[in-house]
Every structure is written in structure tokens, then in C-alpha cells.
Design a protein around this motif. Structure first.
Motif, PDB file in Angstrom:
ATOM      1  N   GLU A 108       8.861  -4.583 -17.016  1.00  0.00           N
ATOM      2  CA  GLU A 108       9.153  -3.175 -17.287  1.00  0.00           C
ATOM      3  C   GLU A 108       9.641  -2.472 -16.021  1.00  0.00           C
ATOM      4  OE1 GLU A 108       8.676  -1.322 -20.454  1.00  0.00           O
ATOM      5  OE2 GLU A 108       9.061  -3.434 -20.879  1.00  0.00           O
ATOM      6  N   GLU A 109       9.050  -2.826 -14.893  1.00  0.00           N
ATOM      7  CA  GLU A 109       9.468  -2.221 -13.627  1.00  0.00           C
ATOM      8  C   GLU A 109      10.846  -2.700 -13.217  1.00  0.00           C
ATOM      9  OE1 GLU A 109       7.969  -1.956  -8.954  1.00  0.00           O
ATOM     10  OE2 GLU A 109       6.658  -2.799 -10.492  1.00  0.00           O
ATOM     11  N   ALA A 110      11.093  -4.016 -13.332  1.00  0.00           N
ATOM     12  CA  ALA A 110      12.388  -4.565 -12.941  1.00  0.00           C
ATOM     13  C   ALA A 110      13.505  -4.025 -13.824  1.00  0.00           C
ATOM     14  CB  ALA A 110      12.355  -6.085 -13.001  1.00  0.00           C
ATOM     15  N   GLY A 111      13.193  -3.732 -15.093  1.00  0.00           N
ATOM     16  CA  GLY A 111      14.189  -3.183 -15.996  1.00  0.00           C
ATOM     17  C   GLY A 111      14.314  -1.680 -15.941  1.00  0.00           C
ATOM     18  N   THR A 112      13.646  -1.039 -14.987  1.00  0.00           N
ATOM     19  CA  THR A 112      13.669   0.416 -14.734  1.00  0.00           C
ATOM     20  C   THR A 112      13.011   1.216 -15.855  1.00  0.00           C
ATOM     21  OG1 THR A 112      15.845   0.906 -15.709  1.00  0.00           O
ATOM     22  CG2 THR A 112      15.801   0.135 -13.404  1.00  0.00           C
ATOM     23  N   ARG A 113      12.435   0.553 -16.845  1.00  0.00           N
ATOM     24  CA  ARG A 113      11.761   1.307 -17.918  1.00  0.00           C
ATOM     25  C   ARG A 113      10.457   1.917 -17.433  1.00  0.00           C
ATOM     26  NH1 ARG A 113      13.921  -3.264 -20.204  1.00  0.00           N
ATOM     27  NH2 ARG A 113      12.001  -4.449 -19.893  1.00  0.00           N
ATOM     28  N   ALA A 114       9.785   1.252 -16.494  1.00  0.00           N
ATOM     29  CA  ALA A 114       8.562   1.820 -15.941  1.00  0.00           C
ATOM     30  C   ALA A 114       8.864   3.113 -15.188  1.00  0.00           C
ATOM     31  CB  ALA A 114       7.895   0.810 -15.010  1.00  0.00           C
ATOM     32  N   GLU A 115       9.987   3.137 -14.497  1.00  0.00           N
ATOM     33  CA  GLU A 115      10.352   4.337 -13.747  1.00  0.00           C
ATOM     34  C   GLU A 115      10.544   5.528 -14.675  1.00  0.00           C
ATOM     35  OE1 GLU A 115      13.674   5.715 -10.392  1.00  0.00           O
ATOM     36  OE2 GLU A 115      13.823   3.773 -11.395  1.00  0.00           O
ATOM     37  N   LEU A 116      11.148   5.281 -15.830  1.00  0.00           N
ATOM     38  CA  LEU A 116      11.347   6.362 -16.796  1.00  0.00           C
ATOM     39  C   LEU A 116      10.006   6.850 -17.347  1.00  0.00           C
ATOM     40  CD1 LEU A 116      14.403   4.933 -18.784  1.00  0.00           C
ATOM     41  CD2 LEU A 116      14.416   6.697 -17.013  1.00  0.00           C
ATOM     42  N   THR A 117       9.115   5.915 -17.620  1.00  0.00           N
ATOM     43  CA  THR A 117       7.797   6.299 -18.141  1.00  0.00           C
ATOM     44  C   THR A 117       7.011   7.090 -17.112  1.00  0.00           C
ATOM     45  OG1 THR A 117       7.737   4.318 -19.522  1.00  0.00           O
ATOM     46  CG2 THR A 117       5.641   5.427 -19.107  1.00  0.00           C
ATOM     47  N   LEU A 118       7.046   6.625 -15.862  1.00  0.00           N
ATOM     48  CA  LEU A 118       6.273   7.283 -14.810  1.00  0.00           C
ATOM     49  C   LEU A 118       6.908   8.583 -14.347  1.00  0.00           C
ATOM     50  CD1 LEU A 118       5.281   4.115 -12.759  1.00  0.00           C
ATOM     51  CD2 LEU A 118       3.838   5.448 -14.306  1.00  0.00           C
ATOM     52  N   ALA A 119       8.131   8.854 -14.792  1.00  0.00           N
ATOM     53  CA  ALA A 119       8.759  10.140 -14.475  1.00  0.00           C
ATOM     54  C   ALA A 119       8.192  11.262 -15.342  1.00  0.00           C
ATOM     55  CB  ALA A 119      10.268  10.051 -14.671  1.00  0.00           C
ATOM     56  N   THR A 120       7.420  10.886 -16.379  1.00  0.00           N
ATOM     57  CA  THR A 120       6.767  11.882 -17.223  1.00  0.00           C
ATOM     58  C   THR A 120       5.404  12.227 -16.613  1.00  0.00           C
ATOM     59  OG1 THR A 120       5.675  10.229 -18.610  1.00  0.00           O
ATOM     60  CG2 THR A 120       7.931  10.817 -19.195  1.00  0.00           C
ATOM     61  N   ALA A 121       4.555  12.830 -17.430  1.00  0.00           N
ATOM     62  CA  ALA A 121       3.221  13.188 -16.941  1.00  0.00           C
ATOM     63  C   ALA A 121       2.288  11.987 -16.841  1.00  0.00           C
ATOM     64  CB  ALA A 121       2.609  14.237 -17.875  1.00  0.00           C
ATOM     65  N   THR A 122       2.743  10.817 -17.277  1.00  0.00           N
ATOM     66  CA  THR A 122       1.914   9.606 -17.215  1.00  0.00           C
ATOM     67  C   THR A 122       1.723   9.167 -15.771  1.00  0.00           C
ATOM     68  OG1 THR A 122       2.742   8.881 -19.362  1.00  0.00           O
ATOM     69  CG2 THR A 122       1.717   7.211 -17.956  1.00  0.00           C
ATOM     70  N   THR A 123       0.488   8.976 -15.373  1.00  0.00           N
ATOM     71  CA  THR A 123       0.204   8.527 -14.010  1.00  0.00           C
ATOM     72  C   THR A 123       0.275   7.005 -13.927  1.00  0.00           C
ATOM     73  OG1 THR A 123      -2.177   8.330 -14.391  1.00  0.00           O
ATOM     74  CG2 THR A 123      -1.333  10.486 -13.682  1.00  0.00           C
ATOM     75  N   ARG A 124       0.394   6.507 -12.719  1.00  0.00           N
ATOM     76  CA  ARG A 124       0.423   5.058 -12.524  1.00  0.00           C
ATOM     77  C   ARG A 124      -0.888   4.421 -12.985  1.00  0.00           C
ATOM     78  NH1 ARG A 124       3.669   2.931  -7.262  1.00  0.00           N
ATOM     79  NH2 ARG A 124       5.452   4.348  -7.359  1.00  0.00           N
ATOM     80  N   LEU A 125      -1.992   5.097 -12.744  1.00  0.00           N
ATOM     81  CA  LEU A 125      -3.282   4.548 -13.129  1.00  0.00           C
ATOM     82  C   LEU A 125      -3.372   4.395 -14.641  1.00  0.00           C
ATOM     83  CD1 LEU A 125      -6.136   3.633 -12.471  1.00  0.00           C
ATOM     84  CD2 LEU A 125      -6.846   6.050 -12.495  1.00  0.00           C
ATOM     85  N   ARG A 126      -2.974   5.402 -15.378  1.00  0.00           N
ATOM     86  CA  ARG A 126      -3.037   5.334 -16.836  1.00  0.00           C
ATOM     87  C   ARG A 126      -2.069   4.288 -17.373  1.00  0.00           C
ATOM     88  NH1 ARG A 126      -1.807  10.691 -19.554  1.00  0.00           N
ATOM     89  NH2 ARG A 126      -2.516   9.537 -21.397  1.00  0.00           N
ATOM     90  N   TRP A 127      -0.900   4.191 -16.783  1.00  0.00           N
ATOM     91  CA  TRP A 127       0.097   3.221 -17.242  1.00  0.00           C
ATOM     92  C   TRP A 127      -0.408   1.788 -17.029  1.00  0.00           C
ATOM     93  CZ3 TRP A 127       3.484  -0.244 -14.552  1.00  0.00           C
ATOM     94  CH2 TRP A 127       4.507  -0.782 -15.344  1.00  0.00           C
ATOM     95  N   ALA A 128      -0.899   1.507 -15.836  1.00  0.00           N
ATOM     96  CA  ALA A 128      -1.419   0.170 -15.546  1.00  0.00           C
ATOM     97  C   ALA A 128      -2.662  -0.131 -16.379  1.00  0.00           C
ATOM     98  CB  ALA A 128      -1.736   0.040 -14.059  1.00  0.00           C
ATOM     99  N   ALA A 129      -3.539   0.849 -16.531  1.00  0.00           N
ATOM    100  CA  ALA A 129      -4.770   0.640 -17.298  1.00  0.00           C
ATOM    101  C   ALA A 129      -4.477   0.326 -18.759  1.00  0.00           C
ATOM    102  CB  ALA A 129      -5.665   1.869 -17.187  1.00  0.00           C
ATOM    103  N   SER A 130      -3.432   0.922 -19.314  1.00  0.00           N
ATOM    104  CA  SER A 130      -3.101   0.655 -20.718  1.00  0.00           C
ATOM    105  C   SER A 130      -2.687  -0.805 -20.916  1.00  0.00           C
ATOM    106  CB  SER A 130      -1.985   1.595 -21.181  1.00  0.00           C
ATOM    107  OG  SER A 130      -0.779   1.354 -20.466  1.00  0.00           O
ATOM    108  N   HIS A 131      -1.910  -1.340 -19.977  1.00  0.00           N
ATOM    109  CA  HIS A 131      -1.521  -2.748 -20.075  1.00  0.00           C
ATOM    110  C   HIS A 131      -2.721  -3.664 -19.822  1.00  0.00           C
ATOM    111  CE1 HIS A 131       2.867  -2.460 -20.540  1.00  0.00           C
ATOM    112  NE2 HIS A 131       2.769  -1.351 -19.835  1.00  0.00           N
ATOM    113  N   LEU A 132      -3.563  -3.310 -18.868  1.00  0.00           N
ATOM    114  CA  LEU A 132      -4.749  -4.122 -18.594  1.00  0.00           C
ATOM    115  C   LEU A 132      -5.699  -4.135 -19.788  1.00  0.00           C
ATOM    116  CD1 LEU A 132      -5.605  -3.236 -14.882  1.00  0.00           C
ATOM    117  CD2 LEU A 132      -4.999  -5.486 -15.785  1.00  0.00           C
TER     118      LEU A 132
END
Length: 537
Positions: A372-396
Motif C-alpha cells: 500500500e505504501e509503495a503504491g502511494t495508496r497509504a499516502e492518500l489514506t494518511l493524508a486524511t484524519a487517519t493517524t499512522r497508529l490507527r492505520w497500522a493497528a487496523s492491519h495488525l
């Protein structure tokens, strides 16, 4: 019109440069396993009488044959093939699947193949080059293994047959992966398709050797390598089967490539809804959308595999008790106590093996963040109010919960089948289910290592994670002894070795489970902390 096969040579050089470390590593691993086991068994059984005695003990035991294949000769070559052959065949198939899809569908999905084809490369050039490079590594592994075995004094004809048996699954599954790469526009789906075929062929071979229905081996590519019987009868005509499948699958791959549009798959992607549902408003819903297909597929596969493999367990006690010290020592490794039930020990061995495979799921789920990061989709998600902690925790969360769900399904199905066949469903079900769930914390540790690698070294996280998983699978039982380490010492680095053997005479203890869970939490936490502090790459 440009020649569709133009540009193959430059692409072969490019793929060789990209795979110079990874491909060499696969070849070196296969060479180490084959030559190392031959040297190890040569030391363990120095005389013909010792080899014959060991072969007599293990040759008729279906419990061992399920995992290794049939023993076809009592000399050093036959024992080497029996010990390491099935592992090497499976490794070559795995290497081929990952290599071909990486160079074809993955490159097409991320846009790099479009740049290549905008130059002098023709339509078929990337597929031809990927098959040449991947097949070349398979051939190199087989040739070097043959040379090493002949150099160790093994019989030349059998060594050549073993080398061809190693090459065959590499070439066949390279072609199967080439077909899978044409079916979907997503590399992940193509990998799942090819790996499903590999898993089904392995399961069919396992059941054939474990149940005694040896005719089933003729229907599986991995079984063909066993049927070649290196150092035995050497049935050279069997090679016509992988050759025929190789030609047919390769032809089908090129035909499908000629019929589809660039960037698309033969099976068209289903269009999504015009508007996102409320479930996709948060990172947890998005993670579920990304992981649900893989999770449901893995869960169904684990249920089927557990049911099929546990169905042969009830015949193990009589076979094992008729065997000698070598077989008893093998079972002792997976039991805890002199009075261990041998059928239960076999089921425990099956569940531990499933745990080893299940450790792939949290690893791949965590590595989805890297894609997701290599495809720049993570960057788009993290550009919103979603924090890195919440994003990583959801996948974990889905990495860990998915592992639990898969092993839960395996435990339920194995418990039902095993309990029914023993005539004591109520008495056996709970123990088998608990034994399956005991594997969960050990599997989590591999996902935690992947999280740590992703947080610290994102570009190398895929290679690090696969290396750790392979070491965990091979070091204790095979690589460690080959390197001169005692089995009990080598297994100290394997998380599954420390689990309480509850089906085979051991008492349940929560201490190792809590310790493994704590290690997983610590490693994953360190990975998340590192991810929060680094730049996206």
C-alpha cells in the motif's frame, strides 16, 4: 508491427541483475540442503548395514511417508531423497511462483512494464524473460545438486534423476504462475491462484503417501518428482508428464496474454459501488476490505487441509509400534512422555505443520502495508484524519485475528474428523481444537518480525520476512543438523518448538504461550513505533 518477442535479451539481463541475490540464495539453499543431508546421513550411517537397518525402520511407516514421500532405496542416495526430496521440490515450486509473478503481473500492475514496453520490448518479451530467468535458476539448482551428489560419491544415474526431479517442479510451476499472471489484474490474486494450485498438489501427494493410495501421486506435479524414484528404478518416462504440462501451460499463458488488454486480466475485475459504504469510513473497515478475500480463502483452505490430513491419523499407532528406534526417536521429538498416544502425536505433528504455514498469513498481511505504501495508496489514506497508529493497528488486527480464525477452523475440522474416526467425538474434539489454538502465539511472532522489518527497513522488509519464515521452517529439523547442530539445540530458535505438546503426552502450560505473545507484542510495538517516526518511501 513491432516483433512481439523483441527485447528478450535485455530483459533477461535486467531480471538477472535484480535477482542476483535472491535467485542465488534460492539456489544456494537447495544445494546446501541436498549436499548437506547427503553428508549428514553419510556420517550417521557409515556402513551398508546401518543404512539398511534405518531404511527398514522408516520405509513402511505411513506417518513418515506422508511428510517425506516413499523410501525407494536403502543406499545413501535413497535416504537423502527420502529425507530432503519433498522439501526441495516444494521450495523450487515456491521459488518459481514468486519469481514469475514478480517479473510479470507485479511489474505490469505498478506501471514499470509499461515503461519497458514503450521502448523496444515486444508484447511477449517480459513473460519470455521471466520464464527464462526463473527456469534458469531451477536448472542451475538441479545441475549443481547433481554435481555435488556425484562429487560425494553417490551413483551418477540416481544423482542425475534427482537433479531432474528438482528441476521439474520449478519449470512446471513457473508455467502455472505464468498462466495465473494472465487471469487477474492484481499480482496478489495471481499469487493466490498459483499458490492454491501448489497447496492442492502438495495436499494430494501428502494424502496419497499417508493413506497408501499411491496411485494419487500420478495426478500431482509434486508426486511426479517422487515417481521418478531417484536412486531406485529411475522411471525416466515419468519426465514426459512435467514436460507435457510445461508445454501446455506455457502455450496457454501466451495465448491468454495475446487475448487480454495490457493492465487487465482475462477475468475482468468487478466494478465497485459508486459510493463507499459507511464501513469504509474508518481504517478498520478499509483494512477488512483489503484482507477479507485472502482471509476467507485461507480459512477455508485450512479447514479442508486439516480434515484431509487428520483422516489418516487413526492408522498410525500400529505402524509406529512396528517400527524401530529411528521412528520412535522421530515421534519422541513431537511427544512429551513415554506413554504418548501415537495417533495423537501424528495429529499434533499435523497441527504444528499447519502452524508453520499459518505463520505466513500474518507476515503477508503486515507486508500488505508495504505494498500500500509503495503504491502511494497509504499516502492518500494518511493524508486524511487517519493517524499512522490507527492505520497500522487496523492491519495488525486482521493479521492477528485472521491467524486465530484460520487455526480455529483447522482445529474444528481436525477435531471433528479425528474424533469421529476414533469413535469418541466428545472426548477428542476439545483436545484437538485446543492444540490448534496453541499454535497461534507462535505464528504471531513471524507477523511481528515482519512488522518490525517494515517499520525499520521497509524496502528490505519482504526479503527479511521471507528469510525468517524459511529459517523457522527449515532450521530446526533440517538446516541445523546439516550444519552440525543437535536437533534439540537447533530448534531453540523455532517458536513452535516451545509449545506444550498437549496431544502427545504433554501438560498444558500458559507460560510459553504468554511469553511468545509478549515477544510478538514487543516486536510489533517496536515496528509500529519505528513506522511512526520514519518517512514514507
Amino acid at each position: 508491427m513491432r516483433n512481439s518477442g523483441a527485447g528478450v535479451a535485455p530483459l533477461v539481463r535486467l531480471f538477472l541483475r535484480r535477482d542476483r541475490l535472491l535467485g542465488s540464495g534460492w539456489v544456494a539453499l537447495v544445494l546446501l540442503l541436498t549436499a548437506g543431508v547427503a553428508q549428514q546421513y553419510g556420517r550417521l550411517f557409515p556402513s551398508a548395514e546401518a543404512k539398511a537397518q534405518f531404511a527398514a525402520e522408516v520405509g513402511g511407516n505411513s506417518a513418515l511417508s506422508a511428510f517425506t514421500g516413499q523410501l525407494t532405496a536403502s543406499d545413501l542416495g535413497g535416504l537423502t531423497v527420502w529425507k530432503i526430496g519433498d522439501i526441495v521440490y516444494t521450495l523450487m515450486a515456491l521459488m518459481a511462483v514468486l519469481g514469475v509473478i514478480r517479473h510479470t503481473r507485479t511489474e505490469e500492475e505498478n506501471g514499470r512494464q509499461e515503461l519497458v514496453r514503450s521502448g523496444s520490448a515486444g508484447r511477449y518479451a517480459p513473460l519470455i524473460a521471466s520464464l527464462v530467468v526463473t527456469g534458469g535458476f531451477a536448472v542451475l539448482a538441479g545441475v549443481l545438486s547433481t554435481a555435488a551428489l556425484i562429487g560425494s560419491g553417490l551413483e551418477p544415474a540416481g544423482s542425475v534423476a534427482f537433479g531432474l526431479a528438482i528441476i521439474a517442479p520449478g519449470l512446471v510451476f513457473a508455467a502455472i504462475a505464468a498462466v495465473a499472471a494472465q487471469l487477474s489484474e492484481r499480482a496478489r490474486v495471481a499469487t493466490v491462484v498459483a499458490m492454491t494450485v501448489l497447496g492442492a498438489t502438495y495436499l494430494l501427494r501428502f494424502v496419497a503417501d499417508g493413506s497408501g493410495m499411491l496411485g494419487l501421486r500420478w495426478f500431482t506435479p509434486l508426486g511426479w518428482s517422487h515417481l521418478l524414484t531417484p536412486y531406485g528404478e529411475e522411471r525416466w518416462a515419468v519426465l514426459l508428464l512435467p514436460l507435457g504440462l510445461l508445454v501446455l501451460a506455457t502455450a496457454l499463458a501466451f495465448f491468454l496474454l495475446s487475448q487480454r488488454d495490457f493492465g487487465a486480466g482475462v477475468v475482468p475485475a468487478q466494478p465497485g459501488r459508486a459510493h463507499a459504504t459507511a464501513a469504509l469510513s474508518g481504517p478498520l473497515g478499509l483494512a477488512w476490505r483489503l484482507h477479507r478475500g485472502t482471509l476467507l480463502g485461507w480459512t477455508a483452505a485450512f479447514a479442508a487441509i486439516a480434515a484431509a490430513t487428520s483422516s489418516v491419523a487413526t492408522g498410525m499407532p500400529a505402524l509406529a509400534t512396528r517400527s524401530g528406534p529411528a521412528v520412535q526417536e522421530f515421534f519422541r521429538r513431537y511427544s512429551d512422555g513415554e506413554g504418548a498416544d501415537l495417533a495423537g502425536t501424528f495429529v499434533w505433528l499435523i497441527l504444528v505443520s499447519l502452524g508453520f504455514v499459518a505463520a505466513l498469513y500474518p507476515m503477508l498481511a503486515v507486508l500488505r502495508m508495504r505494498s500500500e505504501e509503495a503504491g502511494t495508496r497509504a499516502e492518500l489514506t494518511l493524508a486524511t484524519a487517519t493517524t499512522r497508529l490507527r492505520w497500522a493497528a487496523s492491519h495488525l488486527f486482521f493479521a492477528m485475528a485472521g491467524t486465530f480464525a484460520m487455526l480455529l477452523a483447522a482445529g474444528v475440522c481436525a477435531g471433528v474428523v479425528y474424533g469421529a474416526m476414533r469413535g469418541d467425538l466428545a472426548g477428542e474434539f476439545g483436545g484437538v481444537l485446543g492444540a490448534a489454538l496453541i499454535q497461534v502465539p507462535a505464528a504471531w511472532t513471524i507477523g511481528a518480525v515482519a512488522m518490525l522489518a517494515y517499520g525499520l527497513l521497509p524496502r528490505a522488509s519482504v526479503a527479511i520476512s521471507w528469510t525468517v519464515w524459511l529459517v523457522m521452517n527449515l532450521f530446526g529439523e533440517t538446516l541445523g543438523p546439516v550444519l552440525g547442530l543437535d536437533y534439540w539445540i537447533a530448534n531453540q530458535v523455532v517458536p513452535f518448538h516451545h509449545l506444550p505438546k498437549v496431544l502427545s503426552g504433554g501438560e498444558f502450560s500458559a507460560v510459553p504461550l504468554l511469553a511468545l505473545a509478549a515477544v510478538a507484542v514487543a516486536l510489533a510495538g517496536a515496528g509500529v513505533a519505528a513506522f511512526r517516526r520514519r518517512d514514507l518511501v
